[in-house]
Design an enzyme around this catalytic site. Structure first.
Site, PDB file in Angstrom:
ATOM      1  N   SER A 152       1.278  -1.205   0.282  1.00  0.00           N
ATOM      2  CA  SER A 152      -0.147  -0.061  -0.091  1.00  0.00           C
ATOM      3  C   SER A 152       1.063   1.586   0.251  1.00  0.00           C
ATOM      4  CB  SER A 152      -0.604  -0.161   1.090  1.00  0.00           C
ATOM      5  OG  SER A 152      -1.210   1.913   1.758  1.00  0.00           O
ATOM      6  N   THR A 192      -5.562   3.001  -7.118  1.00  0.00           N
ATOM      7  CA  THR A 192      -7.188   2.846  -6.876  1.00  0.00           C
ATOM      8  C   THR A 192      -7.119   4.238  -7.573  1.00  0.00           C
ATOM      9  OG1 THR A 192      -6.042   1.616  -4.966  1.00  0.00           O
ATOM     10  CG2 THR A 192      -7.899   3.071  -4.818  1.00  0.00           C
ATOM     11  N   LYS A 246      -7.689  -0.041  -9.802  1.00  0.00           N
ATOM     12  CA  LYS A 246      -8.410  -0.474  -8.539  1.00  0.00           C
ATOM     13  C   LYS A 246      -9.728  -0.034  -8.266  1.00  0.00           C
ATOM     14  CE  LYS A 246      -7.921  -1.868  -4.050  1.00  0.00           C
ATOM     15  NZ  LYS A 246      -8.330  -0.870  -2.637  1.00  0.00           N
ATOM     16  N   ARG A 265     -16.746   7.734   6.675  1.00  0.00           N
ATOM     17  CA  ARG A 265     -16.299   6.782   7.947  1.00  0.00           C
ATOM     18  C   ARG A 265     -16.798   7.717   8.899  1.00  0.00           C
ATOM     19  NH1 ARG A 265     -10.466   5.075   4.938  1.00  0.00           N
ATOM     20  NH2 ARG A 265     -11.235   4.977   2.748  1.00  0.00           N
ATOM     21  N   ASP A 280     -12.037  -7.948  -5.205  1.00  0.00           N
ATOM     22  CA  ASP A 280     -12.209  -7.485  -3.402  1.00  0.00           C
ATOM     23  C   ASP A 280     -13.357  -6.789  -3.138  1.00  0.00           C
ATOM     24  OD1 ASP A 280     -12.224  -4.322  -2.763  1.00  0.00           O
ATOM     25  OD2 ASP A 280     -10.100  -5.505  -3.138  1.00  0.00           O
ATOM     26  N   HIS A 319     -13.442  -0.950  -2.212  1.00  0.00           N
ATOM     27  CA  HIS A 319     -12.867   0.022  -1.241  1.00  0.00           C
ATOM     28  C   HIS A 319     -13.778  -0.805  -0.189  1.00  0.00           C
ATOM     29  CE1 HIS A 319      -9.321   2.410  -0.753  1.00  0.00           C
ATOM     30  NE2 HIS A 319      -9.114   2.066   0.547  1.00  0.00           N
ATOM     31  N   TYR A 348      -1.787   5.561  -4.447  1.00  0.00           N
ATOM     32  CA  TYR A 348      -2.250   6.707  -4.770  1.00  0.00           C
ATOM     33  C   TYR A 348      -1.938   7.913  -5.793  1.00  0.00           C
ATOM     34  CZ  TYR A 348      -5.610   4.511  -1.634  1.00  0.00           C
ATOM     35  OH  TYR A 348      -6.499   3.658  -0.652  1.00  0.00           O
TER      36      TYR A 348
END
Ligand code: FMN
Length: 419
Positions: free
Chosen positions: A129, A179, A294, A188, A349, A318, A153
């Site tokens: 990552s 991504t 992604k 969130r 995923d 995600h 990113y």
């Protein structure tokens, strides 16, 4: 007759049971999550398990698997099963990869080191990552010869992007996985209610603070005009955390303005929301590595991705962390597979919790899947061994599901195996 991984792992667990030993890392997915919940701080649990809004998409990602049913066939000779797949020039023993997960230090101090160790023991590739807790060069060392991909990113500073991509090439990454679904953080709710963002404390920014281009930016940043926070216990803890995470000695870092400037610089350059499909051409000039994207959920985006020459697609939302009420990722898979029609690999995923889930994703056309939260739970419970156990449990169940459904190879897991 080969025993197969399923029976091997099953046998190991049952044999230990004869001596009164039960698995430290629970096999049942919900029990695994509950056990990790008990190990993690409130902040870490919110960050790892939580998602966007009312968590409808987090729930939908797993619930939706319940609508796809396997229809097993009998009296097929399945004594020799082959779970291997080819991906990016590698032969993988299982159709599994470790999803890119940032800030692993929240789950365990060994963080990416432990995950890389488990990857190297099992041969499961790791997608490293951009928000890792450990510089990619160290993770690569722990991976040994195990395949690795680098998740990017796309920073608003293109020199940082170019530097990351060059470093990914230098550590032998097989692909860059860009991504696309997180150019801003989703809403969130659990993290917001705790006022918790790991990056603000210097966590999960190791790729940046180990990067010469980024460090030059941070070091040349004019001093902040922001008032120094009142020295509450929490504020002091945050400042110490920032200093502790910056390379160099804690003593020097506590006196230097640079570690704080690095956090501010990170928050400035983390991402950009103005990218469009045409920008991928620029990434292409920075690297000769295959480029995967992604975060696709729409068949039209798969069409655009192919038009713009991507080398692979990761169907993902995600883990429901970005758009609440969004489509369950497994429901998005068939439409994208249809558009791609085998031209590039399609990975999947968001919601994989078991070997049976892997089977369903493969039946719907994925070439391999990325495992996310479950391995973080294993990490929290038992470090590298915990990650290894989770990978083994999922691979074992996939092998047994294949045996019991009457298929011998991954290629035989087609739409016909589902009702
Ligand atoms: C704690 C956490 C951190 C994550 N960090 C990243 C990241 O740094 N980069 C990325 O592309 N995806 C990241 N993801 C998303 C995962 O790669 C993957 O898409 C997601 O975990 C799949 O959902 P599932 O874990 O519910 O199966 C993260 C997910 C979690 C849970």
């Amino acid at each position: 007759m080969s025993e197969g991984l399923g029976r091997q792992i099953q046998g190991k667990i049952y044999r230990a049971g004869l001596f009164g030993r039960q698995p430290v890392v629970p096999v049942e997915p919900e029990v695994l999550a509950d056990a990790a919940h008990r190990m993690l701080s409130a902040e870490a649990w919110a960050y790892v398990a939580g998602g966007a809004g009312q968590h409808r998409t987090v729930a939908a990602n797993t619930d939706a698997f319940g609508r796809y049913r396997i229809n097993p066939r009998m009296l097929v000779d399945v004594s020799d099963r082959d779970t291997s797949v080819e991906l990016l020039g590698h032969t993988l023993a299982n159709p599994l990869l470790l999803a890119p997960i940032g800030v692993l230090e929240m789950a365990h101090p060994d963080a990416d080191h432990a995950v890389a160790e488990a990857a190297s023991r099992t041969g499961v590739p790791m997608v490293i990552s951009t928000q890792a807790s450990v510089p990619m060069e160290e993770t690569a060392q722990a991976l040994g010869s195990t395949p690795r991909l680098f998740q990017l990113y796309w920073s608003s500073n293109e020199d940082v992007v170019a530097s990351f991509v060059k470093r990914a090439e230098a550590i032998g990454a097989s692909a860059v996985v860009v991504t696309l679904d997180t150019h801003v953080l989703g809403w969130r709710t659990r993290d917001l209610d705790l006022g918790y963002l790991p990056f603000g404390r210097g966590e999960g920014i190791a790729q940046y603070t180990s990067d010469p281009v980024f460090r030059a930016l941070a070091e040349s940043r004019p001093p902040s005009n922001e008032p120094t926070p009142r020295p509450t216990v929490a504020a002091v803890k945050s400042l110490v955390s920032i200093a502790r995470h910056y390379p160099g000695s804690l003593r020097d870092n506590l006196r230097s303005p640079v570690p704080r400037a690095a956090v501010e610089t990170f928050l400035d350059v983390f991402s950009r929301s103005d990218l469009t499909w045409d920008d991928l051409a620029r990434l292409r000039t920075m690297t000769s590595l295959p480029i995967f994207v992604k975060g696709l959920q729409h068949p039209d985006d798969a069409r655009l991705a192919l038009d713009h020459g991507v080398n692979g697609i990761v169907v993902s939302n995600h883990g429901g962390r970005q758009v609440d009420n969004a489509i369950a990722s497994i429901d998005a898979l068939p439409g994208i597979v249809e558009v791609v029609a085998g031209r590039v690999p399609v990975l999947f995923d968001s919601g994989i919790r078991s070997g049976a889930d892997v089977f369903v994703a493969l039946a719907l056309g994925a070439d391999a899947v990325l495992l996310g939260r479950p391995y973080v739970y294993g990490l929290a419970l038992a470090g590298a061994e915990g990650v290894q156990a989770v990978l083994e449990h999922i691979a074992a169940e996939l092998d047994l599901t294949m045996a019991l459904a009457g298929v011998k190879s991954i290629a035989e897991i087609t739409r016909d195996t589902l009702v």
